[in-house]
Write an enzyme that holds these catalytic residues in place. Structure first.
Site: not given
Length: 327
Positions: A235, A259, A264, A283
């Site tokens: 996360r 990622d 985000e 992600h």
């Protein structure tokens, strides 16, 4: 035994439909959909099951007073941090997650990034774009050391995948353990700072909890050797982005594959985009062709277990935020 035709509320991201495959439940349950707090307040009364497909949702706290009959909550994600509001965490309502669905593809992503760093695929691509023939030597992958922070099912799959090509893989869990079948050793998270100098790659595979938020900052990056690389598929808020950026710019670590991010989508003007030693993805490390259908099938299987009065698969320890079967 549950109600013969219970009500399932599906909380989706805004403007997303009920997931593909849920139509198989129409004869067995009443399906209601919500995509925000207002919709959730309207659909929760009388519902026995809540299935959350939006892992970023912030609607639960506002709508929770309308939850008068819930007996089970499921997240179609491995992480359940968005669900862990006090009202749910402190209740007797079981929470389950999507443990196991994404493990293999995430492990492949991690191994791919490790190979890409060692073989300098990014450098090859830049030279190709400039039509430059430049012979270089690259690093072997076998024999490199990897520390996986998070020894749950995803971390274990990463360990098995990396070990299969000759990498040395240790893990970090909530507590140290001996004799593990997947990791050479598992150390306690409390010892993280002292461990970091010994590894070529550090992979974050932990869920976001009160204990992991902000776990990686300036002190941790300074402890890593200058040639080390960080890979985060856990996360975003586990890593302090500004401090990672500074460590990369100052050469304290050699690179990062990211990622997930604190914010985000990552803003288009963020400096991380322009760093040549950073690999960015949206992600998506675990998202394979057909993953949405696989999540639906997993939920439907668990629903039928619930209907039959059987133990649910993938229970979450709500106090820790980890899968109850995780480490």
């Amino acid at each position: 035994m549950s109600a013969s035709r219970p009500t399932i509320v599906v909380l989706t991201a805004p403007d997303e439909p009920i997931p593909e495959g849920f139509e198989a439940l129409e004869a067995e349950a009443e399906l209601r959909r919500a995509d925000d707090a207002a919709g959730l307040r309207e659909t929760l009364p009388g519902a026995e099951i809540l299935c959350v497909t939006d892992f970023r949702t912030d609607a639960l706290a506002d709508a929770w007073p309308a939850a008068d009959a819930l007996a089970w909550i499921h997240a179609t994600s491995a992480g359940v941090d968005a669900l862990m509001i006090p009202e749910i965490r402190d209740s007797a309502i079981p929470v389950t997650n999507a443990r196991g669905i994404f493990d293999g593809c995430i492990a492949e992503y991690v191994l791919g990034q490790i190979i890409s760093f060692c073989k300098d695929f990014a450098g090859n691509y830049r030279l190709q774009q400039d039509r430059q023939w430049q012979h270089r030597e690259t690093e072997p992958v076998a024999g490199r050391s990897v520390l996986v922070v998070g020894a749950g099912s995803i971390g274990r799959r990463i360990a098995r995948t990396c070990s299969a090509i000759g990498m040395e893989v240790d893990g970090v869990g909530r507590r140290a353990r001996d004799g593990d079948e997947d990791f050479t050793a598992i150390y306690a998270q409390a010892d993280l700072l002292s461990l970091l100098p010994d590894y070529d790659f550090v992979v974050i595979a932990a869920p976001l909890t009160a204990d992991t938020e902000g776990l990686f900052g300036a002190a941790e990056f300074k402890a890593m050797p200058p040639g080390a690389r960080l890979i985060n598929i856990g996360r975003g808020p586990i890593v302090k982005t500004d401090e990672l950026l500074a460590a990369l710019q100052d050469g304290e670590i050699d690179g990062a594959a990211l990622d997930v991010f604190e914010q985000e989508p990552l803003p288009a003007d963020h400096p991380l985009w322009g760093l040549p030693n950073v690999a960015i993805s949206a992600h998506m490390a675990g998202d394979f062709i057909g993953w949405k259908r696989a999540l639906s099938e997993q939920f439907i299987d668990n629903f039928r277990r619930w209907q039959a009065g059987e133990a649910l698969n993938n229970p979450v320890d709500k106090q820790s935020g980890f899968s109850a079967a995780g480490r």
